[in-house]
Design an enzyme around this catalytic site. Structure first.
Site, PDB file in Angstrom:
ATOM      1  N   LYS A 140       0.825  -1.214   0.000  1.00  0.00           N
ATOM      2  CA  LYS A 140       0.000   0.000   0.000  1.00  0.00           C
ATOM      3  C   LYS A 140       0.857   1.263   0.000  1.00  0.00           C
ATOM      4  O   LYS A 140       0.490   2.263  -0.609  1.00  0.00           O
ATOM      5  CB  LYS A 140      -0.936   0.018   1.218  1.00  0.00           C
ATOM      6  CG  LYS A 140      -2.059  -1.006   1.078  1.00  0.00           C
ATOM      7  CD  LYS A 140      -3.241  -0.696   1.950  1.00  0.00           C
ATOM      8  CE  LYS A 140      -4.396  -1.608   1.560  1.00  0.00           C
ATOM      9  NZ  LYS A 140      -5.557  -1.486   2.397  1.00  0.00           N
ATOM     10  N   LYS A 146      -4.855  -8.591  -6.697  1.00  0.00           N
ATOM     11  CA  LYS A 146      -6.178  -8.915  -6.151  1.00  0.00           C
ATOM     12  C   LYS A 146      -7.198  -7.840  -6.537  1.00  0.00           C
ATOM     13  O   LYS A 146      -6.822  -6.669  -6.737  1.00  0.00           O
ATOM     14  CB  LYS A 146      -6.119  -9.115  -4.638  1.00  0.00           C
ATOM     15  CG  LYS A 146      -5.955  -7.853  -3.838  1.00  0.00           C
ATOM     16  CD  LYS A 146      -6.343  -8.086  -2.374  1.00  0.00           C
ATOM     17  CE  LYS A 146      -6.377  -6.765  -1.631  1.00  0.00           C
ATOM     18  NZ  LYS A 146      -7.185  -6.739  -0.448  1.00  0.00           N
ATOM     19  N   LYS A 187     -10.723  -2.352  -3.767  1.00  0.00           N
ATOM     20  CA  LYS A 187     -11.486  -1.093  -3.821  1.00  0.00           C
ATOM     21  C   LYS A 187     -10.621   0.057  -4.319  1.00  0.00           C
ATOM     22  O   LYS A 187     -11.111   0.992  -4.922  1.00  0.00           O
ATOM     23  CB  LYS A 187     -11.925  -0.684  -2.408  1.00  0.00           C
ATOM     24  CG  LYS A 187     -12.874  -1.594  -1.728  1.00  0.00           C
ATOM     25  CD  LYS A 187     -13.305  -0.905  -0.422  1.00  0.00           C
ATOM     26  CE  LYS A 187     -13.777  -1.892   0.594  1.00  0.00           C
ATOM     27  NZ  LYS A 187     -12.806  -2.158   1.664  1.00  0.00           N
TER      28      LYS A 187
HETATM   29  N1  AQP Z   1      -9.840  -9.729  -3.876  1.00  0.00           N
HETATM   30  C1  AQP Z   1     -10.283 -10.306  -2.771  1.00  0.00           C
HETATM   31  N2  AQP Z   1     -10.596 -11.630  -2.765  1.00  0.00           N
HETATM   32  C2  AQP Z   1     -11.078 -12.219  -1.642  1.00  0.00           C
HETATM   33  N3  AQP Z   1     -11.270 -11.561  -0.468  1.00  0.00           N
HETATM   34  C3  AQP Z   1     -10.980 -10.253  -0.432  1.00  0.00           C
HETATM   35  N4  AQP Z   1     -11.062  -9.330   0.530  1.00  0.00           N
HETATM   36  C4  AQP Z   1     -10.649  -8.117   0.058  1.00  0.00           C
HETATM   37  N5  AQP Z   1     -10.290  -8.244  -1.226  1.00  0.00           N
HETATM   38  C5  AQP Z   1     -10.467  -9.554  -1.568  1.00  0.00           C
HETATM   39  C6  AQP Z   1     -11.542  -9.600   1.872  1.00  0.00           C
HETATM   40  O1  AQP Z   1     -12.604  -8.699   2.157  1.00  0.00           O
HETATM   41  C7  AQP Z   1     -12.584  -8.415   3.558  1.00  0.00           C
HETATM   42  C8  AQP Z   1     -12.744  -6.951   3.784  1.00  0.00           C
HETATM   43  O2  AQP Z   1     -11.642  -6.262   3.235  1.00  0.00           O
HETATM   44  P1  AQP Z   1     -11.424  -4.752   3.639  1.00  0.00           P
HETATM   45  O3  AQP Z   1     -12.398  -3.897   2.982  1.00  0.00           O
HETATM   46  O4  AQP Z   1     -11.378  -4.613   5.090  1.00  0.00           O
HETATM   47  O5  AQP Z   1      -9.981  -4.399   3.137  1.00  0.00           O
HETATM   48  P2  AQP Z   1      -9.086  -4.915   2.020  1.00  0.00           P
HETATM   49  O6  AQP Z   1      -8.729  -6.347   2.195  1.00  0.00           O
HETATM   50  O7  AQP Z   1      -7.922  -3.998   2.024  1.00  0.00           O
HETATM   51  O8  AQP Z   1     -10.014  -4.761   0.738  1.00  0.00           O
HETATM   52  P3  AQP Z   1      -9.654  -4.001  -0.556  1.00  0.00           P
HETATM   53  O9  AQP Z   1     -10.770  -4.074  -1.481  1.00  0.00           O
HETATM   54  O10 AQP Z   1      -8.338  -4.481  -1.102  1.00  0.00           O
HETATM   55  O11 AQP Z   1      -9.548  -2.501  -0.077  1.00  0.00           O
HETATM   56  P4  AQP Z   1      -8.414  -1.468  -0.289  1.00  0.00           P
HETATM   57  O12 AQP Z   1      -8.247  -1.357  -1.767  1.00  0.00           O
HETATM   58  O13 AQP Z   1      -8.965  -0.235   0.346  1.00  0.00           O
HETATM   59  O14 AQP Z   1      -7.203  -2.008   0.358  1.00  0.00           O
HETATM   60  C9  AQP Z   1     -11.291  -8.999   4.126  1.00  0.00           C
HETATM   61  O15 AQP Z   1     -11.608 -10.225   4.769  1.00  0.00           O
HETATM   62  C10 AQP Z   1     -10.472  -9.270   2.914  1.00  0.00           C
HETATM   63  O16 AQP Z   1      -9.612 -10.390   3.106  1.00  0.00           O
END
Ligand code: AQP
Length: 343
Positions: free
Chosen positions: A121, A205, A208
């Site tokens: 990040k 992956k 968001k």
């Molecule tokens: N691509 C993914 N595949 C499977 N699981 C996923 N999770 C996130 N992306 C994937 C799971 O969703 C839950 C919530 O995630 P989060 O919103 O708390 O944060 P994150 O993992 O950082 O999600 P993002 O979309 O990648 O957000 P940003 O871009 O803001 O960092 C978690 O259980 C995560 O494992």
């Protein structure tokens, strides 16, 4: 010899969190929300909207509360039932931040330096990132352990953070001669949808924060947009293979097959049997139809919940009270164990 049990012997509890940092996508749904629903019938479940994690990067103050309601609506629309599971915003339960501070004094800097998500990040800008982003996994350990949660349903990307939570729990138990006080929480990662990849690049992956909206399917996308995103998803010139081993080296194809499998409840092998030999001109429309069939009802329900924000607020406030009732005494015990002054 100590007469305390060497291992945690308390009840099992499930905890997980989702950040209110943007629209949820298919990866969040398959990797987290769907598992939340599957677990709620026969487990004691606590599901948190982790707004304290969200503010480790800039969040517009005017938007934050609504983003929290948005995630609550997604939980409810996906099928999380507040009569069965606790749903609440993290910032309303003070135990998270208090325990995080104690854990800051247990965790070692070397452990945090190894966390790959911070490196991903922060990229080359780590000096300019907030201290909170660096410390994120310690707060996450506090989130889980302030409920003495034993099981944590998450996507594959959270595996390393979960290992850190286990290390912090074990070091706390050991340093303060409190064997078995904290459980060593187990990740629940396995299963379809644990790692949904970007539609534009099978080695990243779905996320968001990806600048390209075409890289993800949002739970708020309508049928036309979902169909367009699947149509434009990266694939290759080949056909759908017959065997799972033949997906090796074809990350985008593997991702599309995996999404179909996770949404249909079939195995990758069954999906390959169904579509073997077909090109993406045939497979993509079938995948788009399945996505719409599964996502559209969630979107509709989300909109219905969002049209009544007061009801969402009532659910969150009740959840926060229930969460505090569990978490506060556990943090009180931590204070006693660490020897803080009290009257
Ligand atoms: N691509 C993914 N595949 C499977 N699981 C996923 N999770 C996130 N992306 C994937 C799971 O969703 C839950 C919530 O995630 P989060 O919103 O708390 O944060 P994150 O993992 O950082 O999600 P993002 O979309 O990648 O957000 P940003 O871009 O803001 O960092 C978690 O259980 C995560 O494992």
């Amino acid at each position: 010899m100590s007469d305390k049990p060497a291992e945690y012997t308390g009840p099992e509890r499930v905890f997980s969190g989702v950040q209110p940092s943007g629209s949820l996508h298919l990866g969040n749904y398959l990797g987290a929300l769907k598992k939340f629903v599957d677990l709620q019938d026969d487990h004691d479940c606590v599901y948190c909207i982790v707004d304290l994690h969200a503010v480790t990067v800039w969040q517009e103050p005017k938007e934050l509360a609504n983003q929290t309601r948005h995630i609550a609506a997604a939980f409810l629309a996906a099928g999380v039932d507040p009569a069965k599971a606790i749903i609440y915003p993290q910032s309303r339960v003070r135990a998270h931040t208090e325990l995080a501070w104690y854990f800051n004094c247990v965790a070692r800097i070397g452990w945090l330096n190894r966390m790959t998500q911070f490196k991903d990040k922060a990229g080359k800008n780590s000096e300019k990132m907030s201290v909170g982003l660096y410390d994120y996994p310690v707060l996450q350990a506090a989130d889980i352990l302030t409920f003495k949660a034993t099981h944590v349903p998450v996507g594959e990307d959270q595996k390393q953070h979960l290992e850190l939570s286990r290390d912090i729990a074990a070091k706390f138990n050991n340093d303060f001669d409190a064997p078995g006080f904290f459980p060593l929480p187990e990740p629940l990662i396995k299963g379809p949808g644990a790692r949904v990849m970007s539609l534009k690049d099978g080695s990243n992956k779905m996320s968001k924060s990806d600048p390209s909206d075409l890289s993800r399917i949002n739970l708020t996308d309508d049928a036309d947009l979902i169909a367009k995103k699947i149509r434009k998803a990266k694939s290759d010139a080949g056909v759908i293979p017959e065997a799972v081993e033949e997906l090796e080296g074809r990350p985008e194809v593997s991702n599309l097959v995996g999404i179909y499998a996770a949404l249909s409840g079939k195995s990758d092998a069954d999906v390959l049997t169904e579509f073997a030999g077909q090109g993406f001109g045939a497979f993509k429309p079938a995948l788009a139809e399945l996505c719409v069939e599964k996502i559209a009802p969630i979107t509709q329900l989300m909109n219905r919940y969002l049209s009544d924000p007061e009801e969402i607020d009532r659910i969150l406030a009740r959840g926060a009270d229930a969460a505090s009732e569990i978490a506060d005494p556990i943090v009180g015990d931590v204070r006693d164990i660490m020897g803080f002054w009290k009257v």
